[in-house]
Design a protein around this motif. Structure first.
Motif, PDB file in Angstrom:
ATOM      1  N   GLY A  78       0.834  -1.205   0.000  1.00 56.74           N
ATOM      2  CA  GLY A  78       0.000   0.000   0.000  1.00 56.74           C
ATOM      3  C   GLY A  78       0.867   1.253   0.000  1.00 56.74           C
ATOM      4  N   THR A  79       1.937   1.225   0.787  1.00 54.54           N
ATOM      5  CA  THR A  79       2.835   2.383   0.871  1.00 54.54           C
ATOM      6  C   THR A  79       3.472   2.673  -0.482  1.00 54.54           C
ATOM      7  OG1 THR A  79       3.264   1.811   3.168  1.00 54.54           O
ATOM      8  CG2 THR A  79       4.809   3.322   2.131  1.00 54.54           C
ATOM      9  N   ALA A  80       3.804   1.617  -1.220  1.00 57.24           N
ATOM     10  CA  ALA A  80       4.420   1.794  -2.542  1.00 57.24           C
ATOM     11  C   ALA A  80       3.368   2.026  -3.636  1.00 57.24           C
ATOM     12  CB  ALA A  80       5.260   0.563  -2.890  1.00 57.24           C
ATOM     13  N   ARG A  81       2.096   1.995  -3.235  1.00 56.28           N
ATOM     14  CA  ARG A  81       0.962   2.115  -4.168  1.00 56.28           C
ATOM     15  C   ARG A  81       0.943   0.999  -5.214  1.00 56.28           C
ATOM     16  NH1 ARG A  81      -2.323   5.825  -3.434  1.00 56.28           N
ATOM     17  NH2 ARG A  81      -3.124   5.859  -5.553  1.00 56.28           N
ATOM     18  N   PHE A  82       1.496  -0.157  -4.847  1.00 52.95           N
ATOM     19  CA  PHE A  82       1.316  -1.358  -5.672  1.00 52.95           C
ATOM     20  C   PHE A  82      -0.054  -1.958  -5.331  1.00 52.95           C
ATOM     21  CE2 PHE A  82       5.997  -2.849  -6.492  1.00 52.95           C
ATOM     22  CZ  PHE A  82       6.246  -1.661  -7.141  1.00 52.95           C
ATOM     23  N   ARG A  83      -0.539  -1.647  -4.145  1.00 53.15           N
ATOM     24  CA  ARG A  83      -1.864  -2.107  -3.715  1.00 53.15           C
ATOM     25  C   ARG A  83      -2.705  -0.867  -3.459  1.00 53.15           C
ATOM     26  NH1 ARG A  83      -2.224  -6.964   0.426  1.00 53.15           N
ATOM     27  NH2 ARG A  83      -1.541  -7.938  -1.511  1.00 53.15           N
ATOM     28  N   VAL A  84      -3.833  -0.794  -4.148  1.00 52.97           N
ATOM     29  CA  VAL A  84      -4.700   0.376  -4.006  1.00 52.97           C
ATOM     30  C   VAL A  84      -6.091  -0.129  -3.602  1.00 52.97           C
ATOM     31  CG1 VAL A  84      -5.651   2.412  -5.179  1.00 52.97           C
ATOM     32  CG2 VAL A  84      -3.356   1.586  -5.760  1.00 52.97           C
ATOM     33  N   ASP A  85      -6.675   0.538  -2.621  1.00 54.80           N
ATOM     34  CA  ASP A  85      -7.992   0.128  -2.096  1.00 54.80           C
ATOM     35  C   ASP A  85      -8.014  -1.368  -1.740  1.00 54.80           C
ATOM     36  OD1 ASP A  85      -8.878   2.721  -2.435  1.00 54.80           O
ATOM     37  OD2 ASP A  85      -9.585   2.325  -4.486  1.00 54.80           O
ATOM     38  N   GLY A  86      -6.951  -1.826  -1.130  1.00 56.13           N
ATOM     39  CA  GLY A  86      -6.930  -3.194  -0.607  1.00 56.13           C
ATOM     40  C   GLY A  86      -6.696  -4.287  -1.637  1.00 56.13           C
ATOM     41  N   SER A  87      -6.488  -3.922  -2.909  1.00 59.76           N
ATOM     42  CA  SER A  87      -6.215  -5.017  -3.844  1.00 59.76           C
ATOM     43  C   SER A  87      -5.027  -4.690  -4.746  1.00 59.76           C
ATOM     44  CB  SER A  87      -7.457  -5.349  -4.679  1.00 59.76           C
ATOM     45  OG  SER A  87      -7.662  -4.335  -5.621  1.00 59.76           O
ATOM     46  N   GLY A  88      -4.438  -5.760  -5.267  1.00 60.59           N
ATOM     47  CA  GLY A  88      -3.267  -5.629  -6.145  1.00 60.59           C
ATOM     48  C   GLY A  88      -1.982  -5.883  -5.385  1.00 60.59           C
ATOM     49  N   GLY A  89      -0.988  -6.233  -6.147  1.00 64.30           N
ATOM     50  CA  GLY A  89       0.334  -6.430  -5.567  1.00 64.30           C
ATOM     51  C   GLY A  89       0.512  -7.779  -4.896  1.00 64.30           C
ATOM     52  N   SER A  90       1.773  -8.133  -4.726  1.00 65.42           N
ATOM     53  CA  SER A  90       2.112  -9.358  -3.997  1.00 65.42           C
ATOM     54  C   SER A  90       3.555  -9.193  -3.526  1.00 65.42           C
ATOM     55  CB  SER A  90       1.988 -10.587  -4.892  1.00 65.42           C
ATOM     56  OG  SER A  90       2.846 -10.461  -6.020  1.00 65.42           O
ATOM     57  N   GLY A  91       3.966 -10.066  -2.630  1.00 61.82           N
ATOM     58  CA  GLY A  91       5.332  -9.917  -2.146  1.00 61.82           C
ATOM     59  C   GLY A  91       5.717 -11.028  -1.203  1.00 61.82           C
ATOM     60  N   VAL A  92       6.950 -10.944  -0.767  1.00 54.85           N
ATOM     61  CA  VAL A  92       7.461 -11.922   0.183  1.00 54.85           C
ATOM     62  C   VAL A  92       8.565 -11.244   0.994  1.00 54.85           C
ATOM     63  CG1 VAL A  92       9.189 -12.861  -1.435  1.00 54.85           C
ATOM     64  CG2 VAL A  92       8.284 -14.316   0.391  1.00 54.85           C
ATOM     65  N   LEU A  93       8.662 -11.593   2.264  1.00 60.19           N
ATOM     66  CA  LEU A  93       9.765 -11.074   3.066  1.00 60.19           C
ATOM     67  C   LEU A  93      10.991 -11.958   2.831  1.00 60.19           C
ATOM     68  CD1 LEU A  93       8.056 -10.146   6.477  1.00 60.19           C
ATOM     69  CD2 LEU A  93       8.558  -8.668   4.524  1.00 60.19           C
ATOM     70  N   THR A  94      12.142 -11.332   2.751  1.00 59.16           N
ATOM     71  CA  THR A  94      13.366 -12.082   2.457  1.00 59.16           C
ATOM     72  C   THR A  94      14.443 -11.755   3.481  1.00 59.16           C
ATOM     73  OG1 THR A  94      14.338 -10.361   1.072  1.00 59.16           O
ATOM     74  CG2 THR A  94      12.923 -11.956  -0.034  1.00 59.16           C
ATOM     75  N   HIS A  95      15.418 -12.636   3.540  1.00 54.09           N
ATOM     76  CA  HIS A  95      16.589 -12.365   4.373  1.00 54.09           C
ATOM     77  C   HIS A  95      17.507 -11.399   3.628  1.00 54.09           C
ATOM     78  CE1 HIS A  95      15.269 -15.917   6.707  1.00 54.09           C
ATOM     79  NE2 HIS A  95      15.839 -15.260   7.687  1.00 54.09           N
ATOM     80  N   GLY A  96      17.104 -10.159   3.567  1.00 51.79           N
ATOM     81  CA  GLY A  96      17.952  -9.109   3.023  1.00 51.79           C
ATOM     82  C   GLY A  96      17.586  -8.645   1.626  1.00 51.79           C
ATOM     83  N   GLY A  97      18.138  -7.479   1.297  1.00 51.86           N
ATOM     84  CA  GLY A  97      17.877  -6.845   0.015  1.00 51.86           C
ATOM     85  C   GLY A  97      18.514  -7.598  -1.142  1.00 51.86           C
ATOM     86  N   THR A  98      19.616  -8.268  -0.866  1.00 51.59           N
ATOM     87  CA  THR A  98      20.280  -9.048  -1.914  1.00 51.59           C
ATOM     88  C   THR A  98      19.338 -10.122  -2.435  1.00 51.59           C
ATOM     89  OG1 THR A  98      22.414  -8.619  -0.902  1.00 51.59           O
ATOM     90  CG2 THR A  98      22.269 -10.551  -2.330  1.00 51.59           C
ATOM     91  N   LEU A  99      18.713 -10.811  -1.509  1.00 51.31           N
ATOM     92  CA  LEU A  99      17.769 -11.865  -1.870  1.00 51.31           C
ATOM     93  C   LEU A  99      16.488 -11.262  -2.458  1.00 51.31           C
ATOM     94  CD1 LEU A  99      18.205 -14.827  -1.641  1.00 51.31           C
ATOM     95  CD2 LEU A  99      17.214 -14.807   0.640  1.00 51.31           C
ATOM     96  N   ALA A 100      16.116 -10.079  -1.982  1.00 52.49           N
ATOM     97  CA  ALA A 100      14.936  -9.408  -2.544  1.00 52.49           C
ATOM     98  C   ALA A 100      15.199  -9.026  -4.000  1.00 52.49           C
ATOM     99  CB  ALA A 100      14.586  -8.173  -1.712  1.00 52.49           C
ATOM    100  N   ASN A 101      16.405  -8.495  -4.270  1.00 53.48           N
ATOM    101  CA  ASN A 101      16.740  -8.148  -5.659  1.00 53.48           C
ATOM    102  C   ASN A 101      16.727  -9.387  -6.547  1.00 53.48           C
ATOM    103  OD1 ASN A 101      17.022  -5.368  -5.435  1.00 53.48           O
ATOM    104  ND2 ASN A 101      19.198  -5.462  -4.901  1.00 53.48           N
TER     105      ASN A 101
END
Ligand SMILES: *Cc1c(COP(=O)(O)O)cnc(C)c1O
Length: 499
Positions: A148-171
């Motif tokens: 929501g903060t990144a506006r990938f999700r608007v009005d409760g829908s859209g976007g997906s993600g996962v928490l990772t052990h660090g930015g390296t793994l996120a990239n």
């Protein structure tokens, strides 16, 4: 005593001695033993006591802590445990010290450290629902908030993600998503040879590393046009994509820095995003450090256009006062996270049932509940409080710029946008009258001398071809007074380092 003599002993033969030796002290007792020296360490660090960093060697510490003897003999418990932890701390780098200005790692708040203890004791994972239901619920809420903060999700829908052990793994995870979009066959039949990624030369090394891991090879990284400070020229991104395409290659992604690690400067996401959208190219924003600026009203303009990106990496263990590691790989596509890894795509069916099994979105199998660290911090401070925390650190870097720019023997190559600032020390004897023949100060010698004296720890970086000292304000206690003392310390260390 080693455990081996007990190995064959049946349960009913175990003596009281055996029990005493093998059953641990209760959690409260052990935690109390760890807590006393730890709390003293943190408090003294906050009061600027003790060296920020104690220069030593692994051999010296191994010896001082008798590490090998403890491994051999065991028995590190009760008073011995408390004494050991006290000695262990004396070799630790003091992040809570206001003179810790070297690296992009949060000065953790107690809430997140407590989350580590709780998660560690529970060992509830966050890969399979039944192994950690509350950890997975917390992770989903945290991801929803970040999306929501990144506006990938608007009005409760859209976007997906996962928490990772660090930015390296996120990239890596985000770029896997990009590869899936550009060349879905890569997962099964290997990577097409024509894939390239366009990024600034000021990008984090984890991007080039990811390209090697993904099978593109680091040569597939093509540098975007940028200025002398490494900031991408947004007006030339479209032409750069077109030129690469005309040469017969496929652009898998464009990568933007938000912000660049060395300088803390932001690429123009809006212009880059529009160039990518017009051409159907995946834009990945490496916001490992700077995505947290989205939380500050005064700084979120630095990420204007982030909503045009296809993926974003965002570390909480840098700017958000959260203990390492806690990062997120975020996708604008609701299926993006699940598409990064293909083996278990069928588990999407479970999302509808409310039981989410994130292991189809992550490289890891067993995975700890990373979300609690951020959740307890966010829960304590609230979104606004966390935004003010970020803003305060950014303001302190501006203050550093003001303090350093006032002095004729210091120079800053740019005004900071974040909490990272590179600067040069140029004492008069190194300067030639016309400025042309300036002799360079030995930055590394200066840095070593500064850390040897114990009041400050800085890092260094090359900016526009010049080796600079680099400060990163991570500690809310780093104020004007501390920064003015830094000026004096650098001057006096220069003399010391020369002598
Ligand atoms: C720190 C950083 C990374 C790496 O993140 P880790 O959490 O250290 O793995 C990636 N990109 C940028 C821009 C960074 O500043």
């Amino acid at each position: 005593m080693s455990g081996s003599p007990d190995r064959g002993r049946a349960r009913d033969e175990r003596t009281d001695d055996w029990v005493e030796e093998h059953v641990e002290e209760g959690l409260e007792a052990i935690a109390g033993r760890a807590l006393r020296p730890l709390a003293r360490f943190v408090e003294s660090s906050r009061a600027s006591q003790g060296p920020v960093y104690r220069d030593s060697t692994v051999a010296r510490i191994t010896d001082d802590l008798a590490l090998d003897a403890w491994i051999e003999r065991g028995g590190l418990r009760e008073d011995a445990l408390e004494a050991f932890l006290a000695s262990y701390l004396t070799w630790c780098t003091r992040l809570h010290h206001p003179g810790f200005l070297a690296h992009q790692i949060a000065v953790p708040r107690a809430e997140s450290a407590v989350a580590d203890l709780v998660s560690g004791m529970l060992n509830n994972g966050a890969a399979v629902y039944e192994m950690g239901p509350s950890a997975i619920a917390v992770e989903q809420s945290i991801l929803g908030w970040m999306l929501g903060t990144a506006r990938f999700r608007v009005d409760g829908s859209g976007g997906s993600g996962v928490l990772t052990h660090g930015g390296t793994l996120a990239n890596l995870t985000c770029l896997l998503g990009a590869r899936m979009a550009a060349a879905p066959e890569a997962w099964t039949s290997g990577v097409p040879r024509d894939l390239v990624v366009l990024a600034s030369p000021a990008g984090h090394y984890s991007i080039a590393r990811a390209l090697s891991i993904l099978g593109l090879g680091s040569d597939a990284l093509i540098e975007l046009p940028c200025d002398a400070l490494g900031v991408v020229d947004g007006s030339r991104v479209g032409a750069a994509i077109d030129a690469v395409r005309e040469s017969g290659r496929t652009v898998m992604a464009v990568v933007a820095n938000a912000c660049a690690t060395a300088t803390g400067l932001h690429d123009p996401l809006d212009a880059m995003g529009r160039a990518c959208r017009e051409r159907g190219v995946w834009l990945h924003v490496d916001g490992a450090h700077g995505a947290s600026a989205l939380l500050s009203q005064r700084h979120r303009h630095l990420l204007a256009g982030v909503e045009l990106a296809d993926s974003l990496s965002w570390d909480a263990h840098k700017m958000l006062g959260v203990s390492a590691l806690c990062a997120a790989a975020l996708f604008r596509d609701p299926r993006g996270a699940g598409r990064a890894f293909q083996q278990h795509a069928d588990y999407f069916a479970d999302i509808e049932g409310g039981q989410i099994n994130p292991f189809d979105s992550t490289l890891e199998c067993t995975r700890s509940g990373l979300g609690l660290r951020l959740f307890l911090t966010l829960g304590a401070l609230g979104e606004r409080g966390l935004g003010e925390h970020v803003a305060g650190l950014y303001d302190a870097a501006r203050l550093a710029h003001e303090v350093l720019s006032r002095e004729s023997d210091f120079a800053c190559p740019y005004e900071p946008q974040s909490n990272i600032l590179c600067f040069e020390y140029r004492p008069s004897e190194t300067r030639s009258p016309d400025g042309a023949g300036d002799a360079a100060v030995d930055v590394e010698a200066l840095r070593r001398e500064l850390s040897r004296r114990g009041d400050f720890l800085l890092s260094s970086a090359t900016v526009d071809g010049r080796r600079c000292l680099r400060l990163v304000v991570m500690n809310p206690l780093t104020d004007r007074h501390v920064l003015e003392r830094l000026v004096d310390a650098v001057r006096s260390c220069h003399g010391g380092a020369q002598g």
